[in-house]
Design an enzyme around this catalytic site. Structure first.
Site, short mmCIF file in Angstrom:
data_model
loop_
_atom_site.label_atom_id
_atom_site.label_comp_id
_atom_site.label_asym_id
_atom_site.label_seq_id
_atom_site.Cartn_x
_atom_site.Cartn_y
_atom_site.Cartn_z
N HIS A 93 -5.37 -3.78 -9.15
CA HIS A 93 -5.39 -2.32 -9.04
C HIS A 93 -6.13 -1.70 -10.20
O HIS A 93 -6.13 -2.22 -11.32
CB HIS A 93 -3.98 -1.74 -8.93
N HIS A 95 -6.37 1.82 -12.42
CA HIS A 95 -5.72 3.08 -12.78
C HIS A 95 -6.81 4.15 -12.95
O HIS A 95 -7.78 3.93 -13.69
CB HIS A 95 -5.00 2.98 -14.13
P1 5GP Z 1 0.12 -2.70 -14.48
O1 5GP Z 1 0.39 -3.85 -13.52
O2 5GP Z 1 -1.30 -2.18 -14.37
O3 5GP Z 1 0.52 -3.04 -15.88
O4 5GP Z 1 1.07 -1.49 -14.07
C1 5GP Z 1 1.47 -1.27 -12.76
C2 5GP Z 1 1.55 0.21 -12.47
O5 5GP Z 1 2.10 0.35 -11.17
C3 5GP Z 1 2.45 1.01 -13.42
O6 5GP Z 1 1.72 2.13 -13.92
C4 5GP Z 1 3.64 1.43 -12.55
O7 5GP Z 1 4.12 2.73 -12.85
C5 5GP Z 1 3.05 1.38 -11.15
N1 5GP Z 1 4.03 1.02 -10.13
C6 5GP Z 1 4.91 -0.03 -10.17
N2 5GP Z 1 5.65 -0.09 -9.03
C7 5GP Z 1 5.23 0.95 -8.27
C8 5GP Z 1 5.62 1.41 -6.97
O8 5GP Z 1 6.49 0.86 -6.31
N3 5GP Z 1 4.96 2.50 -6.49
C9 5GP Z 1 3.97 3.13 -7.19
N4 5GP Z 1 3.38 4.19 -6.63
N5 5GP Z 1 3.57 2.72 -8.42
C10 5GP Z 1 4.20 1.65 -8.95
#
Ligand code: 5GP
Length: 132
Positions: A93, A95
């Site tokens: 993903h 951001h």
């Molecule tokens: P990363 O994997 O890039 O460190 O962070 C994952 C991102 O996904 C975080 O910013 C977190 O807030 C977001 N996130 C985690 N679980 C969910 C979810 O179930 N729904 C949504 N919309 N965002 C999520």
């Protein structure tokens, strides 16, 4: 087992949808760093973004560009910042984060707490500005 983001892309778990194509999906981050913080994913599950094939990798970034343009039109900000971390959710993903200063991209900062109605309103505002 499917990642939480695969379930979101399939509509099995709710999300504040921003935009969708046949291969990609954009939705609001549930713990936003700023209003309009959006995640952009390939619908098909791959953990590490640099394991995506060239077509999917470039397609993801081109889709993210259109989403970022929509965010910029809908959310007052100086720039839309872009980051890839992926340490929490094992589904590639990007951001996209509305920013005004460097520290707005600091992932260690406490996240915003927004009400459901606010998230819905932001998602609707951004999604109305996106031309795929
Ligand atoms: P990363 O994997 O890039 O460190 O962070 C994952 C991102 O996904 C975080 O910013 C977190 O807030 C977001 N996130 C985690 N679980 C969910 C979810 O179930 N729904 C949504 N919309 N965002 C999520």
């Amino acid at each position: 087992m499917s990642s939480i983001f695969s379930k979101i892309a399939r509509g099995e778990i709710p999300s504040y949808k921003i935009a969708e194509s046949d291969k990609f999906y954009a939705f609001l981050d549930i713990n936003p760093m700023s209003e309009g913080h959006t995640l952009v994913i390939p619908k098909e599950e791959t953990d590490y973004i640099f394991d995506l094939g060239e077509t999917d990798f470039s397609g993801l970034f081109l889709f993210a560009k259109k989403v970022a343009e929509g965010i910029k039109s809908a959310v007052p900000c100086t720039r839309v910042g872009i980051a890839v971390i992926g340490l929490e959710v094992p589904h590639a993903h990007i951001h996209l984060i509305p920013i005004n200063k460097e520290s707005d991209m600091d992932f260690r900062k406490p996240k915003l707490k927004l009400q459901k109605e606010e998230m819905e309103a932001i998602a609707a505002r951004i999604s109305s500005q996106i031309k795929l």
